[in-house]
Motif scaffolding. Structure first.
Motif, short mmCIF file in Angstrom:
data_model
loop_
_atom_site.label_atom_id
_atom_site.label_comp_id
_atom_site.label_asym_id
_atom_site.label_seq_id
_atom_site.Cartn_x
_atom_site.Cartn_y
_atom_site.Cartn_z
N LEU A 1 0.77 -1.04 -0.02
CA LEU A 1 0.07 -0.09 0.08
C LEU A 1 0.91 1.45 -0.01
O LEU A 1 0.58 2.18 -0.56
CB LEU A 1 -1.03 -0.20 1.36
CG LEU A 1 -1.96 -0.98 1.23
CD1 LEU A 1 -2.78 -0.96 2.58
CD2 LEU A 1 -3.10 -0.99 0.14
N LYS A 2 2.13 1.14 0.82
CA LYS A 2 2.98 2.23 0.72
C LYS A 2 3.59 2.56 -0.87
O LYS A 2 3.44 3.88 -1.29
CB LYS A 2 4.20 2.04 1.66
CG LYS A 2 5.02 3.29 1.79
CD LYS A 2 6.01 2.77 2.88
CE LYS A 2 7.09 3.98 3.08
NZ LYS A 2 7.96 3.71 4.07
N GLY A 3 3.52 1.52 -1.70
CA GLY A 3 4.17 1.48 -3.09
C GLY A 3 2.99 2.69 -3.67
O GLY A 3 3.23 3.41 -4.37
N LEU A 4 1.76 2.14 -3.32
CA LEU A 4 0.62 2.78 -4.20
C LEU A 4 0.53 4.25 -3.78
O LEU A 4 0.22 5.07 -4.62
CB LEU A 4 -0.82 2.02 -3.80
CG LEU A 4 -0.92 0.60 -4.17
CD1 LEU A 4 -2.42 0.11 -3.81
CD2 LEU A 4 -0.88 0.50 -5.65
N ILE B 1 -2.08 7.47 -5.20
CA ILE B 1 -3.32 7.14 -5.51
C ILE B 1 -3.90 7.89 -4.36
O ILE B 1 -3.67 8.01 -2.99
CB ILE B 1 -3.30 5.72 -5.28
CG1 ILE B 1 -4.88 5.17 -5.71
CG2 ILE B 1 -3.24 5.28 -3.84
CD1 ILE B 1 -4.94 3.59 -6.09
N THR B 2 -5.49 8.08 -4.45
CA THR B 2 -6.04 8.82 -3.39
C THR B 2 -6.70 7.78 -2.67
O THR B 2 -7.61 7.02 -3.29
CB THR B 2 -7.22 9.60 -4.14
OG1 THR B 2 -6.33 10.64 -4.83
CG2 THR B 2 -8.04 10.61 -3.03
N ALA B 3 -6.93 7.96 -1.25
CA ALA B 3 -7.43 6.45 -0.62
C ALA B 3 -8.07 7.17 0.65
O ALA B 3 -7.80 7.96 1.41
CB ALA B 3 -6.34 5.53 -0.15
N VAL B 4 -9.28 6.14 1.18
CA VAL B 4 -9.76 6.28 2.36
C VAL B 4 -9.46 5.09 3.18
O VAL B 4 -9.57 3.83 2.61
CB VAL B 4 -11.38 6.62 2.28
CG1 VAL B 4 -11.76 6.53 3.87
CG2 VAL B 4 -11.49 7.75 1.74
N LEU B 5 -8.72 4.98 4.25
CA LEU B 5 -8.28 3.71 4.87
C LEU B 5 -9.00 3.71 6.20
O LEU B 5 -8.73 4.36 7.35
CB LEU B 5 -6.63 3.72 5.20
CG LEU B 5 -5.91 2.72 5.96
CD1 LEU B 5 -6.30 1.43 5.16
CD2 LEU B 5 -4.78 3.15 6.33
N VAL B 6 -9.90 2.45 6.49
CA VAL B 6 -10.44 2.17 7.67
C VAL B 6 -9.53 1.43 8.31
O VAL B 6 -9.31 0.36 7.69
CB VAL B 6 -11.98 1.72 7.32
CG1 VAL B 6 -12.40 1.27 9.07
CG2 VAL B 6 -12.81 3.01 7.23
#
Length: 235
Positions: free
Chosen positions: A177-180, A185-190
């Motif tokens: 995910l760190k690579g993404l 990349i735009t993200a919401v992480l729960v």
């Protein structure tokens, strides 16, 4: 910075009960926001509502200038939102390659292809002929991430990507995910694993009883241990 996602006064729930009680939430283009909170405060309900898996009672969900509130999940997916669901939910009887091929069919074209997924996650390339039910939990999680990326989303929703994984595997998934994140990349992480959340997110938002009660840059939140303890019971 322009907001990719803007949620305004969002109310949602199940069978007439209210879980989300007036959520206001934004995600800037290219940023990752961690949505934290104790169990049962509405985090997954929020993710499902944004994705169209749950119809809101009222409120607005805008992706740039397009209103998505109340639209079905397949329409929202076509508009550029993808989810990595809690529990992974890969197609167990199908191989890794078949899972990825199905995910790529009929979705937005872009930089993410099966070849790029294998490049990002070489373990999936090694296991490409194995069925979903022959994969470890970490491999299934990587496959779930790969399937979501093949939709070439503008916004990626991640619901508890560390759930049920051993600490060493959590670290590996976090590296993926760190690579993404490095690719913007735009993200919401729960996420319940705060180490993963702090490692990946630019900002932290905290939910209590269906509302956002705090938001700050991740570095500021990490330094304020008293606030973290008050809001999350940790620190």
């Amino acid at each position: 910075m322009t907001n990719l996602l803007t949620v305004s006064d969002l109310h949602a729930g199940y069978a007439g009960t209210t879980v989300l009680d007036g959520i206001d939430f934004t995600v800037p283009e290219g940023a990752a926001v961690a949505l934290l909170g104790r169990n049962g405060v509405g985090k997954t309900t929020f993710i499902h509502t944004v994705m169209g898996m749950l119809r809101p009672y009222s409120g607005s969900i805008r992706l740039h200038d397009r209103e998505l509130a109340g639209r079905p999940a397949h329409t929202i997916a076509r508009n550029g939102v993808a989810i990595v669901p809690q529990g992974r939910r890969v197609f167990a009887p199908l191989t890794v390659e078949e899972n990825l091929r199905i995910a790529a069919e009929g979705h937005r074209r872009g930089r993410w292809t099966p070849a790029r997924i294998y490049e990002l996650m070489p373990r999936l390339a090694e296991r490409r002929t194995h069925r979903g039910d022959q994969l470890s939990g970490g491999e299934q999680q990587m496959l779930a991430i790969g399937r979501a990326l093949l939709r070439n989303p503008r916004l990626l929703l991640l619901d508890e990507p560390s759930d049920g994984l051993a600490p060493a595997i959590v670290d590996h998934v976090a590296e993926v995910l760190k690579g993404l994140r490095a690719e913007g990349i735009t993200a919401v992480l729960v996420e319940q694993d705060l180490h993963m959340a702090f490692r990946l997110a630019d900002e932290v938002a905290v939910m209590q009883k269906g509302r956002i009660v705090h938001r700050s840059p991740t570095a500021d939140f990490r330094r304020d241990r008293d606030r973290a303890h008050t809001l999350l019971g940790v620190g």
